[in-house]
Design a protein around this motif. Sequence first.
Motif, PDB file in Angstrom:
ATOM      1  N   LEU A  22      -2.269  -1.179   7.996  1.00 50.19           N
ATOM      2  CA  LEU A  22      -3.484  -1.976   7.830  1.00 50.19           C
ATOM      3  C   LEU A  22      -3.890  -2.689   9.120  1.00 50.19           C
ATOM      4  O   LEU A  22      -4.922  -3.369   9.144  1.00 50.19           O
ATOM      5  CB  LEU A  22      -3.281  -3.008   6.712  1.00 50.19           C
ATOM      6  CG  LEU A  22      -2.958  -2.443   5.323  1.00 50.19           C
ATOM      7  CD1 LEU A  22      -2.810  -3.575   4.313  1.00 50.19           C
ATOM      8  CD2 LEU A  22      -4.035  -1.462   4.867  1.00 50.19           C
TER       9      LEU A  22
ATOM     10  N   ARG B 136      -5.579  -2.354  12.140  1.00 51.73           N
ATOM     11  CA  ARG B 136      -6.519  -1.404  12.721  1.00 51.73           C
ATOM     12  C   ARG B 136      -7.710  -2.145  13.324  1.00 51.73           C
ATOM     13  O   ARG B 136      -8.139  -3.181  12.813  1.00 51.73           O
ATOM     14  CB  ARG B 136      -7.035  -0.420  11.662  1.00 51.73           C
ATOM     15  CG  ARG B 136      -5.943   0.493  11.092  1.00 51.73           C
ATOM     16  CD  ARG B 136      -6.459   1.397   9.991  1.00 51.73           C
ATOM     17  NE  ARG B 136      -5.406   2.233   9.450  1.00 51.73           N
ATOM     18  CZ  ARG B 136      -5.063   3.424   9.899  1.00 51.73           C
ATOM     19  NH1 ARG B 136      -5.721   3.942  10.940  1.00 51.73           N
ATOM     20  NH2 ARG B 136      -4.087   4.121   9.338  1.00 51.73           N
TER      21      ARG B 136
ATOM     22  N   ASN C 296       0.813  -1.212   0.000  1.00 55.77           N
ATOM     23  CA  ASN C 296       0.000   0.000   0.000  1.00 55.77           C
ATOM     24  C   ASN C 296       0.848   1.264   0.000  1.00 55.77           C
ATOM     25  O   ASN C 296       0.307   2.369  -0.005  1.00 55.77           O
ATOM     26  CB  ASN C 296      -0.956   0.004   1.208  1.00 55.77           C
ATOM     27  CG  ASN C 296      -0.258  -0.278   2.525  1.00 55.77           C
ATOM     28  OD1 ASN C 296       0.803  -0.897   2.565  1.00 55.77           O
ATOM     29  ND2 ASN C 296      -0.847   0.156   3.615  1.00 55.77           N
TER      30      ASN C 296
ATOM     31  N   PHE D 221      -0.082  -7.946   5.028  1.00 59.58           N
ATOM     32  CA  PHE D 221      -1.528  -7.926   5.243  1.00 59.58           C
ATOM     33  C   PHE D 221      -2.313  -7.511   4.006  1.00 59.58           C
ATOM     34  O   PHE D 221      -3.538  -7.412   4.058  1.00 59.58           O
ATOM     35  CB  PHE D 221      -1.871  -7.056   6.445  1.00 59.58           C
ATOM     36  CG  PHE D 221      -1.544  -7.717   7.759  1.00 59.58           C
ATOM     37  CD1 PHE D 221      -2.258  -8.817   8.192  1.00 59.58           C
ATOM     38  CD2 PHE D 221      -0.498  -7.254   8.540  1.00 59.58           C
ATOM     39  CE1 PHE D 221      -1.958  -9.440   9.394  1.00 59.58           C
ATOM     40  CE2 PHE D 221      -0.186  -7.867   9.745  1.00 59.58           C
ATOM     41  CZ  PHE D 221      -0.917  -8.971  10.166  1.00 59.58           C
ATOM     42  N   MET D 222      -1.623  -7.321   2.876  1.00 60.31           N
ATOM     43  CA  MET D 222      -2.333  -7.178   1.609  1.00 60.31           C
ATOM     44  C   MET D 222      -2.913  -8.521   1.167  1.00 60.31           C
ATOM     45  O   MET D 222      -3.793  -8.573   0.312  1.00 60.31           O
ATOM     46  CB  MET D 222      -1.392  -6.628   0.535  1.00 60.31           C
ATOM     47  CG  MET D 222      -0.895  -5.216   0.790  1.00 60.31           C
ATOM     48  SD  MET D 222      -2.136  -3.923   0.574  1.00 60.31           S
ATOM     49  CE  MET D 222      -2.262  -3.836  -1.216  1.00 60.31           C
TER      50      MET D 222
ATOM     51  N   GLU E 292       3.654  -5.598   1.700  1.00 64.34           N
ATOM     52  CA  GLU E 292       2.923  -5.524   2.958  1.00 64.34           C
ATOM     53  C   GLU E 292       2.157  -6.833   3.108  1.00 64.34           C
ATOM     54  O   GLU E 292       1.237  -7.128   2.333  1.00 64.34           O
ATOM     55  CB  GLU E 292       1.975  -4.331   2.981  1.00 64.34           C
ATOM     56  CG  GLU E 292       0.999  -4.311   4.139  1.00 64.34           C
ATOM     57  CD  GLU E 292       1.675  -4.539   5.495  1.00 64.34           C
ATOM     58  OE1 GLU E 292       1.165  -5.377   6.274  1.00 64.34           O
ATOM     59  OE2 GLU E 292       2.718  -3.900   5.777  1.00 64.34           O
TER      60      GLU E 292
ATOM     61  N   SER F 175       5.642  -5.541   9.309  1.00 64.42           N
ATOM     62  CA  SER F 175       4.553  -4.837   8.618  1.00 64.42           C
ATOM     63  C   SER F 175       4.806  -3.336   8.684  1.00 64.42           C
ATOM     64  O   SER F 175       5.516  -2.858   9.575  1.00 64.42           O
ATOM     65  CB  SER F 175       3.215  -5.175   9.302  1.00 64.42           C
ATOM     66  OG  SER F 175       2.174  -4.344   8.856  1.00 64.42           O
TER      67      SER F 175
ATOM     68  N   ASP G 129      -5.211 -11.611   2.087  1.00 61.51           N
ATOM     69  CA  ASP G 129      -6.282 -11.960   3.025  1.00 61.51           C
ATOM     70  C   ASP G 129      -5.951 -13.215   3.823  1.00 61.51           C
ATOM     71  O   ASP G 129      -6.427 -13.391   4.947  1.00 61.51           O
ATOM     72  CB  ASP G 129      -7.603 -12.168   2.261  1.00 61.51           C
ATOM     73  CG  ASP G 129      -8.128 -10.877   1.654  1.00 61.51           C
ATOM     74  OD1 ASP G 129      -7.774  -9.789   2.163  1.00 61.51           O
ATOM     75  OD2 ASP G 129      -8.884 -10.960   0.656  1.00 61.51           O
TER      76      ASP G 129
END
Length: 350
Positions: A92, A94, A19, A65-66, A63, A88, A68
Motif C-alpha cells: 500500500l 505507493r 490486504n 496502512f489499512m 497491515e 509493513s 487511515d
Amino acid sequence: MPEHGPLRWAVIEVTNRCNLRCPHCASSSGAARENELSLDEILDVLRAVAALGGEEITIIGGEAFMRDDCWEICAAVGDLGMRLVLISNGLLIRGEGMLDRLRKLRPHVVGISIDGATPESYERLRGVDGFDHVTGLCRRLVADGHRHVNAVTTVMKSNLREFDAFARLFDGTGITWQIQIANKGGARFSHAQFISREDYAWLVGKMRDVYVNRRDSLHLRHMDDFGYFPLDPKLRFLHETWRGCIAGIELIGVRSNGDVLGCLSLGDDFVEANLRTEPLERIWNSDRFFRRFRRKEELLSGECARCVYSRQCRAGCTSIAYSTTGNIGCNPYCIRSLETENILADIGDA
C-alpha cells in the motif's frame, strides 16, 4: 527473578486487518479484531509507554496502512520522544505523496516483508504479484535516505533453500536483510512448514558464511530467535550481551483489541490482561502479570537447565521454545547446543 524496570520497547498492532492472507502469519491477520482500539485509545497507550520509560515503538498490523490514521499514530511516537519502527508488507506504500510523508516521518527502521527471493516464490507465499514493487520500494527507501531499511524474511520450509538467492538479491544494496523463523502460532500455518532442527543447523552454517565472509556488502540482521552463546569465536558476537528473552521484562506487545502480551509472537495462552479493564501502568508494575517471564529461570528444563549460561540465556526466544517443545523453558534451537552435539559426536567417532 529479573527486575522488570522500565518498559523500554512496545510492539503495537494497530489493526489486524490486512490486504493479504499469508499462510505463515503469526496473527492470522485478515479481518479486524472485534472492537479494535480507537485512535484516542492508541494515543493513550503510547503516552503510557512513554511514561513507563519507553524508548522504541514498533507499529505493525495486520497491515498498519489499512488504518487511515496510521500516519497520526506514527507521528505521535516521535512527538513523545520515542523511536519509530514501522513494519509493513509494502503493497500500500505507493506514489510520491506517500513516500514524501514517510520521509518526513523519519522512522528509525522501515521493515518491508519479503518472503520470496523470486517473483514466483513471493507470489506463492503471499498470494499476490508484488515482488517487483516491494523490492523496488526497498531500493527507493534507501535512496530516499532512510537510515535503516529492512527486508524482513520469515523463514520456513518452503523458502529456506532460497537463502543464496536472497543473499544475491540484497548484496550491495544497502538494504538490511532481517531473518526471523516462522513460529507455530498462526491458525493458517501448517506445522509441516516449521523448520526442523537440522534445517536450523543448515541455516546457521549459511548465516555464519555471510557474517564471516560477506558482512561488508551484505547486511544481515538476526533476530532473538537465533543464537545463543556460540562456542565458535567468529559467532560469539551474536549474543555477547544477551540477557535472555525480554518479553514482559522490558518489552510488551499490544493487540489491536487492547490485549497485552509479553510478545506478539506468542498466542492466546499468553494474554496477560486487556487495556480496557486494566491500565498499562498497573499491568506493568503488578506482580500478578508476566510471572512466567519474570521467573523464567524457575521453568528451565532439559539441556537449557544444565547449560552453564542457563541463568543468562533463560532458554533463548520464548516463542521458539514454546513452538518446538510446548515449554518456554527448553529451547533446542540453539547454536551452542548444536556445536556441543557435534563435538561429542566427533569424540564418539574417534
